[in-house]
Design a protein around this motif. Structure first.
Motif, PDB file in Angstrom:
ATOM      1  N   THR A  10       0.835  -1.184   0.000  1.00 44.88           N
ATOM      2  CA  THR A  10       0.000   0.000   0.000  1.00 44.88           C
ATOM      3  C   THR A  10       0.875   1.240   0.000  1.00 44.88           C
ATOM      4  OG1 THR A  10      -1.720  -1.143   1.229  1.00 44.88           O
ATOM      5  CG2 THR A  10      -1.782   1.249   1.253  1.00 44.88           C
ATOM      6  N   GLY A  13       0.334   7.872   2.387  1.00 45.10           N
ATOM      7  CA  GLY A  13       0.350   9.292   2.060  1.00 45.10           C
ATOM      8  C   GLY A  13       1.734   9.900   2.070  1.00 45.10           C
ATOM      9  N   SER A  48     -11.805   0.803  -5.898  1.00 46.13           N
ATOM     10  CA  SER A  48     -10.553   1.557  -5.882  1.00 46.13           C
ATOM     11  C   SER A  48     -10.314   2.022  -4.452  1.00 46.13           C
ATOM     12  CB  SER A  48     -10.641   2.767  -6.812  1.00 46.13           C
ATOM     13  OG  SER A  48     -10.841   2.349  -8.137  1.00 46.13           O
ATOM     14  N   ARG A  50      -8.345   3.282  -0.883  1.00 52.39           N
ATOM     15  CA  ARG A  50      -7.334   4.253  -0.437  1.00 52.39           C
ATOM     16  C   ARG A  50      -7.455   4.377   1.072  1.00 52.39           C
ATOM     17  NH1 ARG A  50      -2.842   6.884  -0.294  1.00 52.39           N
ATOM     18  NH2 ARG A  50      -2.855   9.094  -0.696  1.00 52.39           N
ATOM     19  N   LEU A  52      -7.294   6.731   4.135  1.00 48.23           N
ATOM     20  CA  LEU A  52      -7.366   8.163   4.443  1.00 48.23           C
ATOM     21  C   LEU A  52      -7.999   8.359   5.809  1.00 48.23           C
ATOM     22  CD1 LEU A  52      -8.880   9.400   1.072  1.00 48.23           C
ATOM     23  CD2 LEU A  52      -6.550   9.759   1.825  1.00 48.23           C
ATOM     24  N   ARG A  60      -6.551   6.051  10.069  1.00 46.97           N
ATOM     25  CA  ARG A  60      -6.946   5.980   8.661  1.00 46.97           C
ATOM     26  C   ARG A  60      -8.075   4.978   8.459  1.00 46.97           C
ATOM     27  NH1 ARG A  60      -1.241   4.955   6.228  1.00 46.97           N
ATOM     28  NH2 ARG A  60      -1.371   3.612   8.016  1.00 46.97           N
TER      29      ARG A  60
END
Length: 103
Positions: A10, A13, A48, A50, A52, A60
């Motif tokens: 992964t 950020g 998709s 991510r 965050l 996250r």
């Protein structure tokens, strides 16, 4: 067609790569992310994912967009296990489900 989310590495950020115990020069085998006893996003069309922090709590969440434009979020199931997640729920803003039109 159904796709599930698998994670081998992964991109975080900060640009660092989380490799699950492997060096940066080799990738680990993909692993299935779960939501309870089921595969995370098993019924999401072309997920998709991510990681965050969407709620500003310092943790996250898994944010998953899909082909029709829906955005869902799952909180970690607990502990340091990045493979187990809570149920995916619609991401809302102003009380309405967030959706991006892809067509």
């Amino acid at each position: 067609m159904q796709l599930s989310i698998f994670l081998g590495a992964t991109l975080l950020g900060s640009g660092a790569i989380l490799m699950f115990g492997r060096s940066a020069s080799e990738f680990a085998s993909p692993v299935q992310l779960t939501s309870g006893d089921a595969a995370l996003a098993a019924k999401v069309r072309y997920p998709s994912p991510r990681l965050l922090d969407v709620d500003g709590d310092g943790t996250r969440e898994m944010v998953v967009g899909d082909l029709p434009g829906f955005v869902r979020v799952a909180k970690p199931a607990g502990g340091d296990d990045l493979l187990a997640w809570g149920e995916l729920a619609p991401l809302k803003t102003d009380g309405r489900e967030l959706k991006f039109n892809n067509w």
